[in-house]
Scaffold this active site. Sequence first.
Site, PDB file in Angstrom:
ATOM      1  N   TYR A   1      71.662   1.611  60.902  1.00 54.17           N
ATOM      2  CA  TYR A   1      73.022   1.219  61.313  1.00 54.17           C
ATOM      3  C   TYR A   1      73.062   0.649  62.740  1.00 54.17           C
ATOM      4  O   TYR A   1      73.479  -0.504  62.918  1.00 54.17           O
ATOM      5  CB  TYR A   1      74.008   2.388  61.144  1.00 54.17           C
ATOM      6  CG  TYR A   1      75.383   2.059  61.697  1.00 54.17           C
ATOM      7  CD1 TYR A   1      76.261   1.218  61.007  1.00 54.17           C
ATOM      8  CD2 TYR A   1      75.804   2.545  62.930  1.00 54.17           C
ATOM      9  CE1 TYR A   1      77.512   0.886  61.531  1.00 54.17           C
ATOM     10  CE2 TYR A   1      77.049   2.220  63.455  1.00 54.17           C
ATOM     11  CZ  TYR A   1      77.895   1.399  62.748  1.00 54.17           C
ATOM     12  OH  TYR A   1      79.130   1.068  63.273  1.00 54.17           O
TER      13      TYR A   1
ATOM     14  N   LYS B   1      73.830  -3.287  63.829  1.00 53.70           N
ATOM     15  CA  LYS B   1      74.945  -3.672  64.708  1.00 53.70           C
ATOM     16  C   LYS B   1      74.407  -4.436  65.915  1.00 53.70           C
ATOM     17  O   LYS B   1      75.030  -5.407  66.375  1.00 53.70           O
ATOM     18  CB  LYS B   1      75.733  -2.438  65.172  1.00 53.70           C
ATOM     19  CG  LYS B   1      76.467  -1.691  64.084  1.00 53.70           C
ATOM     20  CD  LYS B   1      77.520  -2.522  63.372  1.00 53.70           C
ATOM     21  CE  LYS B   1      78.793  -2.774  64.125  1.00 53.70           C
ATOM     22  NZ  LYS B   1      79.816  -3.474  63.341  1.00 53.70           N
TER      23      LYS B   1
END
Length: 410
Positions: free
Chosen positions: A200, A204
């Site tokens: 994650y 990002k």
Amino acid sequence: MGQEGGGASGRGLCHGPAGLGDEDGLPVASLGVLGPWQQQGMADSAQAQKLVYLVTGGCGFLGEHVVRMLLQQEPRLCELRVFDLHLGPWLEELETGPVQVTAIQGDVTQAHEVAAAVAGAHVVIHTAGLVDVFGRASPETIHEVNVQGTQNVIEACVQNGTRFLVYTSSMEVVGPNIKGQPFYRGNENTPYEAAHRHPYPRSKALAERLVLEANGRKVRGGLPLVTCALRPTGIYGEGHQIMKDFYHQGLRLGGRLLRAIPASVEHGRVYVGNVAWMHVLVARELEHRAPLMGGQVYFCYDNSPYKSYEDFNMEFLGPCGLRLVGSRPLLPYWLLLFLATLNALLQWLLRPLLLYAPLLNPYTLAVANTTFTVSTDKALRHFGYEPLFSWEESRARTIRWVQAGEDSTQ
Ligand SMILES: NC(=O)C1=CN([C@@H]2O[C@H](COP(=O)(O)OP(=O)(O)OC[C@H]3O[C@@H](n4cnc5c(N)ncnc54)[C@H](O)[C@@H]3O)[C@@H](O)[C@H]2O)C=CC1
Ligand SMILES: C[C@@H](CO)CCC[C@@H](C)[C@H]1CC[C@H]2[C@@H]3[C@H](O)CC4=CC(=O)CC[C@]4(C)[C@H]3CC[C@]12C
């Protein structure tokens, strides 16, 4: 409200950027001889309602607040396109207002769906993302949605002549890093070794880089794309599912939650209404302050207090009748880490049979257990941001929402 499946149409009186013929690429076509800067003075009049906005992920926790905030705070809005994999039923209640709300069910990983949704939009706010730190989705899927999805949004802006792109990044782009080093009240320039292994934060960080590197690219018509990225810390407020999960867990345990994290570990939090307000302001000001704001990152902040993750949650869950047991963690850290690792192992073993994705895993434990707070005024200096909601109001709204016991944000 229009409902679309992967495309947008029926724009009424709005004029897309491609058909403007204006040197600045600004929406002046239907305003006759007025220039773009004169339009600003007309912001309150119905005549100035000419802008088309697209919000990707507009039915998510943050996205819904961005959508509602735009409708309240952006007087120049003519059409608001809400693009999401899953459309929310609440969109229907928005159809009575003056702004045309167009719901578009679509997938950011599908370039043609994104391109169709972006066509004719002046501003894109890209909040869509796969927010998964629990191992529910595969690393490949997280990458595809967060990175490839963002690349698709950028390319769609370039192809369609859309000049303004706001990206919802995350504090996770910076840290906590794999070494668990504290980031204590840092700002956008604070040196910190941002090194990630988890899919994650990695996704990002990659997506944010794509967005920032795209700043200045020529869009159709030859004008430069203006982009920037907002990095919220942990968002809370109406619609925050994890808060509800903790509430229900507490109820099951007879009104108690057990302290697992030392009170001294500060975790940055920001109210969802203020994060949404920051998006609206950035989107508005990018046009006027492109040289200053283009390619910049801004942490999202407000006056929420610096506390540990659990102590902060108790600001809301306490008034709802829960109690945090223990002034120190009830379990030693090594035991928590053991349990977190066991959870990760079970997840892996059970994967062929079922999805086991508890809140506690080595990554979430590390994030909750590492100080990460921001202290900055960059957004104030660059585009005049001040929180729209005080801490007291943010708290009261969140408590009301937890007590209401429904899933709607209203
Ligand atoms: N929740 C938090 O504390 C923080 C969230 N963020 C970022 O804010 C953004 C919004 O997050 P939340 O509202 O919390 O998450 P959320 O999961 O509530 O919202 C994300 C939305 O994106 C949509 N979406 C997911 N995959 C999609 C796809 N392939 N195509 C189209 N739409 C898709 C989902 O359906 C959902 O409505 C994300 O980009 C996240 O990385 C950043 C910092 C903190
Ligand atoms: C150890 C547990 C004992 O009670 C507590 C576990 C809490 C975790 C589930 C959360 C603690 C910190 C949260 C993350 C943080 O707020 C930053 C985030 C930013 C994002 O961009 C997405 C969400 C998140 C990763 C958020 C997720 C939940 C926590 C790990």
